[in-house]
Design a protein around this motif. Structure first.
Motif, PDB file in Angstrom:
ATOM      1  N   LEU A 176      43.480  38.488  56.106  1.00 46.70           N
ATOM      2  CA  LEU A 176      43.807  37.303  55.315  1.00 46.70           C
ATOM      3  C   LEU A 176      44.081  36.075  56.184  1.00 46.70           C
ATOM      4  CD1 LEU A 176      44.320  36.175  52.503  1.00 46.70           C
ATOM      5  CD2 LEU A 176      46.669  37.023  52.657  1.00 46.70           C
TER       6      LEU A 176
ATOM      7  N   TRP B 248      36.328  37.045  45.027  1.00 44.22           N
ATOM      8  CA  TRP B 248      37.010  38.208  44.423  1.00 44.22           C
ATOM      9  C   TRP B 248      38.231  37.751  43.617  1.00 44.22           C
ATOM     10  CZ3 TRP B 248      32.948  40.565  45.388  1.00 44.22           C
ATOM     11  CH2 TRP B 248      32.413  40.679  46.660  1.00 44.22           C
ATOM     12  N   THR B 249      38.118  36.555  43.040  1.00 48.29           N
ATOM     13  CA  THR B 249      39.252  35.986  42.330  1.00 48.29           C
ATOM     14  C   THR B 249      39.280  36.504  40.890  1.00 48.29           C
ATOM     15  OG1 THR B 249      38.792  34.021  43.646  1.00 48.29           O
ATOM     16  CG2 THR B 249      40.496  33.852  41.933  1.00 48.29           C
TER      17      THR B 249
ATOM     18  N   SER C  47      41.591  35.836  48.959  1.00 43.95           N
ATOM     19  CA  SER C  47      40.396  36.281  49.676  1.00 43.95           C
ATOM     20  C   SER C  47      39.339  35.191  49.764  1.00 43.95           C
ATOM     21  CB  SER C  47      39.776  37.493  48.964  1.00 43.95           C
ATOM     22  OG  SER C  47      40.624  38.595  49.045  1.00 43.95           O
ATOM     23  N   GLU C  48      38.640  35.206  50.896  1.00 46.58           N
ATOM     24  CA  GLU C  48      37.489  34.328  51.117  1.00 46.58           C
ATOM     25  C   GLU C  48      36.373  35.185  51.691  1.00 46.58           C
ATOM     26  OE1 GLU C  48      38.556  31.000  53.569  1.00 46.58           O
ATOM     27  OE2 GLU C  48      40.170  30.346  52.218  1.00 46.58           O
TER      28      GLU C  48
ATOM     29  N   ARG D 284      42.125  46.873  45.615  1.00 42.35           N
ATOM     30  CA  ARG D 284      42.868  45.728  45.109  1.00 42.35           C
ATOM     31  C   ARG D 284      44.319  45.769  45.595  1.00 42.35           C
ATOM     32  NH1 ARG D 284      42.788  47.659  38.711  1.00 42.35           N
ATOM     33  NH2 ARG D 284      44.044  49.537  38.990  1.00 42.35           N
TER      34      ARG D 284
ATOM     35  N   LYS E  93      36.881  30.464  47.659  1.00 41.51           N
ATOM     36  CA  LYS E  93      37.596  31.723  47.452  1.00 41.51           C
ATOM     37  C   LYS E  93      36.641  32.717  46.802  1.00 41.51           C
ATOM     38  CE  LYS E  93      41.532  30.357  49.094  1.00 41.51           C
ATOM     39  NZ  LYS E  93      42.135  31.027  50.271  1.00 41.51           N
TER      40      LYS E  93
ATOM     41  N   GLY F 185      39.049  38.902  54.089  1.00 37.01           N
ATOM     42  CA  GLY F 185      39.360  39.929  53.089  1.00 37.01           C
ATOM     43  C   GLY F 185      40.669  40.592  53.482  1.00 37.01           C
ATOM     44  N   SER F 186      40.560  41.769  54.105  1.00 31.13           N
ATOM     45  CA  SER F 186      41.769  42.407  54.634  1.00 31.13           C
ATOM     46  C   SER F 186      42.415  41.525  55.701  1.00 31.13           C
ATOM     47  CB  SER F 186      41.430  43.776  55.232  1.00 31.13           C
ATOM     48  OG  SER F 186      41.173  44.702  54.210  1.00 31.13           O
TER      49      SER F 186
END
Lengths: 379, 231
Positions: free
Chosen positions: A141, A163-164, A133-134, A361, A161, A138-139
């Motif tokens: 990709l 949400w890592t 994710s960036e 997630r 990046k 998000g969804s």
């Protein structure tokens, strides 16, 4: 989409003995700390526990012995991870490395990468995070914008990046980056294996609504990694990531995140439960039993070398709904104060707060339903 | 699926199609009552996996005929109902997919709309869950020689899971079909009305939830996991 065909879950060896050994090991080695840590336990990070689990042979089980693995069948590993999750063991530290980074390095990595990383993964000492994710991806990709430019010295990485999960304690990141100038969407992407102590990498925490530090922002400012950091084929990153997601979606972690709450509900109910509580236990048990069978069948299909993308998505969709609805359904019938100190109340509160993430997630509910719809022949 | 079961299913489809207009006689004559009778006693020597396959077909083609009662004794009727329901649900899904891929509104097939896709994905998950429950229940019954007491947990869980899927499956199927699905002429109600009926027969949700809930309460919190993994 064909009707459901049950794949027999038939691992080699003595599975009852494998379960018994692991249960005995857990009875001695599982930390007896706060019961709340047993909820959503694959987000509970405990490096000491991961190392002990690795030393006992329960991490990297499917990796070849020449890389420090156990050379075990994938379904033996399945049995081990469902036992760990049902017991609420804190498996979060090594979870990503064991589940997907290790297998992906084995499948696509160079011999040098395998020798360098797999033994540490199998020991439960080398932890990994996923750089997908960036901020703008998000969804969606394929909107990834972090770039890696090939130079004489190696790959120069710039971008961000987000949400890592676990970046702050991980040693490596497997990142999806754009290596081809001017490429768009899912073309021109590659996977790089990045040592997180490389100069130019900044990791900043993002505190979640439960007050936990699980995920992070990771910034790459002219980060130089060697040519050998490329994993698999240049430009094939999208295909490799898609295969990785298959490993990620159908496992028992997709329906067992709230299992500690179900166990606490049953224990609190006693042997002669109130009818409303008995009914809820019955309903949840029926769903749990069905999900476990669907997940095992899908795991067996994966182990047989097939690509059950749609079945994996069905497990994730139903499993996430189950583990997410469970705290709400329990709260609706038990008398429990928000600030009560008993186990049931504390697990309930923790899972009510954690559960919105369950259908985010690993692919949002909407994305997963889209994959299922495509499998049905719609679109 | 084994070749023998494929043949059995082909026969069932042909015989049940005829029975749909003339009643039970072709089913009796074809010997479906002997499906579970051992070969040495002149029967077919089938197992519950065969019964599951045959009843899924009968749930679609002849939902109103007493095929389950012909094949299995009373104590196995809840298990038989799960198979009937799995078959009817699978057919509801197939009709729904066909309809949304064919019917055009706003210049494109309904199946191109995300709202419709998402609804059908939800429905498909429920259908797959019930098909899995029926298959796993069959495997358990065959492993314990069709002893319903030894499969009590699986019968309760499977019938309860099937019952709980009926609401979503029938409502989504009818919703995506629109008015045509609500007509007597169209095939959808021939599977959705039986689904509504079977939910209440051989134990409704409350019945099985109490039985299963009390059984699991007896296991205890940790005992549930041990029971699930021991069976």
């Amino acid at each position: 989409m064909q009707g459901f065909a049950l794949y027999p879950f038939d691992p080699p060896g003595d599975i009852a003995a494998l379960r018994a050994e692991l249960r005995a090991w857990l009875a001695v080695n599982q930390p007896q700390g706060d019961i709340v840590a047993r909820a959503n336990c694959w987000a509970s990070f405990d490096a000491d526990f991961s190392r002990a689990l690795g030393a006992a042979g329960y991490v990297g089980m499917t990796l070849p012995t020449r890389y420090g693995g156990g050379d075990r069948h994938p379904l033996e590993r399945y049995v081990v991870i469902e036992e760990l999750l049902a017991a609420g063991a804190p498996v979060g530290a090594h979870w990503i490395a064991d589940r997907q980074t290790g297998p992906l390095i084995l499948r696509y990595g160079s011999e040098e990468q395998r020798q360098r990383y797999l033994p540490g993964i199998a020991k439960g000492e080398l932890f990994a995070c996923i750089g997908l994710s960036e901020p703008g991806a998000g969804s969606d990709l394929a909107a990834v914008r972090t770039t890696a430019r090939e130079t004489a010295e190696g790959w120069r990485i710039n971008g961000q990046k987000i949400w890592t999960t676990g970046a702050h304690f991980s040693h490596i990141m497997l990142a999806l980056v754009r290596t081809e100038d001017g490429s768009e969407r899912n073309a021109g992407l590659s996977q790089l294996l990045i040592d997180l102590d490389t100069p130019g990498i900044t990791i900043r925490p993002i505190i979640d609504m439960a007050g936990h530090h699980d995920f992070n922002e990771v910034f790459f400012d002219d980060v130089l990694v060697p040519h050998g950091a490329l994993v698999g084929t240049r430009g094939q990153g999208w295909q490799q990531v898609t295969a990785e997601l298959g490993l990620e979606r159908s496992g028992p972690e997709r329906y067992l995140s709230s299992h500690a709450l179900l166990a606490a509900l049953i224990d609190a109910a006693g042997a002669d439960p109130d009818p409303a509580v008995a009914a809820l236990i019955g309903e949840l048990t029926a769903e749990l039993w069905t999900l476990r069978q669907l997940s095992m069948s899908t795991a067996a299909k994966l182990a047989a070398g097939e690509d059950p993308m749609v079945e994996a998505s069905v497990v994730k969709e139903l499993g996430n709904a189950f583990e997410q609805d469970m705290p709400r359904r329990v709260q609706a019938i038990v008398t429990s104060g928000w600030d009560d100190a008993d186990d049931l109340a504390r697990l309930l509160r923790a899972l009510l707060i954690a559960s919105p993430s369950f259908s985010l997630r690993g692919g949002t509910r909407e994305v997963i339903r889209g994959i299922i719809a495509r499998g049905l022949g719609l679109r | 699926m084994s070749a023998a079961r494929e043949m059995l299913c082909d026969t069932a489809r042909a015989v049940f199609a005829e029975a749909a207009t003339v009643g039970m006689a072709p089913i009796d004559n074809a010997g479906f009552g002997l499906l579970l009778v051992p070969e040495e006693q002149g029967g077919f020597g089938g197992d519950w996996g065969d019964v599951n396959a045959v009843l899924q077909i009968s749930g679609v083609l002849v939902p109103g005929l007493p095929v389950a009662a012909l094949i299995a004794n009373a104590s196995l009727q809840p298990a038989a109902a799960v198979s009937l329901m799995a078959g009817a649900m699978g057919h509801s899904l197939a009709l729904s997919i066909e309809h949304v891929n064919t019917r055009q509104q706003f210049g494109r097939p309904l199946g191109k709309f995300q709202a419709v896709q998402q609804s059908l994905a939800v429905m498909a998950c429920e259908v797959r869950a019930v098909e899995a429950a029926a298959a796993v229940l069959a495997a358990r019954l065959d492993a314990v020689g069709l002893d319903p007491l030894a499969a009590d947990f699986e019968i309760a869980a499977a019938k309860l899971r099937a019952n709980r899927a009926v609401g979503v499956v029938t409502s989504v199927a009818h919703q995506v079909h629109g008015a045509i699905g609500f007509t007597r002429e169209y095939d959808l109600s021939r599977v959705t009305i039986p689904l509504m009926r079977w939910r209440g027969e051989h134990g409704n949700d409350a019945y099985w939830a109490q039985i299963l809930g009390r059984q699991v309460a007896g296991f205890g919190g940790r005992g549930l996991w041990e029971a699930l993994t021991a069976r």
